[in-house]
Design a protein around this motif. Structure first.
Motif, short mmCIF file in Angstrom:
data_model
loop_
_atom_site.label_atom_id
_atom_site.label_comp_id
_atom_site.label_asym_id
_atom_site.label_seq_id
_atom_site.Cartn_x
_atom_site.Cartn_y
_atom_site.Cartn_z
N PRO A 42 -68.82 18.00 -71.10
CA PRO A 42 -67.67 18.53 -70.86
C PRO A 42 -66.59 18.21 -71.74
O PRO A 42 -66.45 17.18 -72.32
CB PRO A 42 -67.45 18.18 -69.39
N ASP A 47 -63.13 26.13 -72.89
CA ASP A 47 -64.08 25.45 -72.22
C ASP A 47 -63.74 24.17 -71.67
O ASP A 47 -64.23 23.22 -71.19
CB ASP A 47 -65.30 25.09 -73.15
N VAL A 53 -62.80 21.53 -69.44
CA VAL A 53 -62.81 20.83 -68.00
C VAL A 53 -61.73 19.94 -67.52
O VAL A 53 -61.54 19.99 -66.11
CB VAL A 53 -64.43 20.33 -67.93
N LYS A 79 -62.54 26.97 -66.57
CA LYS A 79 -63.49 25.86 -66.49
C LYS A 79 -62.67 24.70 -66.01
O LYS A 79 -63.26 23.68 -65.58
CB LYS A 79 -64.56 25.52 -67.48
N LYS A 94 -61.16 21.63 -64.23
CA LYS A 94 -61.40 21.21 -62.60
C LYS A 94 -60.35 20.07 -62.27
O LYS A 94 -60.09 19.82 -61.41
CB LYS A 94 -62.75 20.58 -62.75
#
Length: 257
Positions: free
Chosen positions: A3, A47, A49, A70, A72
């Motif tokens: 990630p 991309d 994370v 993406k 989080k």
């Protein structure tokens, strides 16, 4: 594929130079963004994370968060995230982790406070340009000894600033704290009303957290109450001082002399 951890706004390169990141490289790909996130392409940041903003240098608006589908977890340095649209993050299921466990005072805050204080009292900024030009400016500074320092917010930073004032510069120190303050390390520092502090202090130094109660605390009325020729130093949040009122005070009020 690991990630992506995206680190923002490391303008000075201090974060990238830290050896601690070696421990994380087994688990994540680390990318340092060397430009504003608004100038990055979707392919550069899409991309992500994990996101680590450096303090509050970038406004994490709903528009910015929408470009990170993406994402989080936001690893926020510092104990606040005034720059973050919390509602937008919650709606997207993004967890925000704050660095609120720091208890020790930072040396940089009191050092910066005294750099400003000494520079202004001894008129260093005014004297520097003519001296660089080869002139000898006729400026008369003032000493800190015997002056009254009024501290707004007597927490971990304000307490250290007060200690330095008393032990190193022989200043008279008073403080004001918001009602309900739980700090217990300041029994030796007299607490007085905000009005009295502003009216009697030669230097006022702000060490408050930004909150609904402190935002705009130093408004036009309170700036006008300050002692003529006094100095206001704010190493806390800019929004604690009403900028328009401050500009007026610098040109027409007590801070102008």
């Amino acid at each position: 594929m690991k990630p992506l951890l995206l680190i923002l706004d490391d303008w000075e390169g201090r974060i990238a130079a830290s050896a601690c990141w070696e421990k994380l490289k087994e688990h994540v790909t680390i990318k340092y963004l060397d430009k504003p996130i608004t100038a990055a392409t979707d392919s550069e940041i899409g991309d992500t994370v994990f996101l680590m903003p450096l303090r509050e240098r970038t406004a994490l608006t709903e528009t910015v968060l929408a470009r990170l589908p993406k994402l989080k977890l936001i690893l926020q340095t510092g104990g606040h995230a005034y720059h973050l649209d919390a509602a937008a993050a919650k709606k997207r299921g993004i967890v925000v982790a704050l660095g609120r466990k720091v208890k020790a005072p930072l040396d940089s805050v009191p050092e910066l406070t005294y750099a400003m204080m000494l520079g202004l009292m001894h008129k260093v900024p005014a004297a520097q340009p003519p001296m660089h030009a080869g002139a000898w400016p006729l400026v008369m500074g003032r000493t800190l000894a015997g002056k009254r320092l009024g501290i707004l917010g007597i927490g971990r930073h304000g307490t250290k600033v007060a200690h330095i004032a008393k032990t190193a510069f022989n200043m008279d120190v008073v403080a004001w704290a918001r009602p309900g303050s739980k700090n217990v390390h300041t029994n030796s520092i007299p607490r007085i009303s905000l009005d009295e502090l502003l009216q009697t202090s030669d230097i006022v130094s702000i060490h408050l957290r930004l909150s609904p109660e402190s935002q705009g605390l130093m408004n036009a009325d309170r700036l006008a109450r300050m002692k003529k020729g006094s100095i206001l130093i704010n190493t806390s949040r800019g929004a604690i001082v009403d900028e328009q009122a401050l500009v007026h005070s610098l040109t027409h009020g007590p801070l102008a002399s």
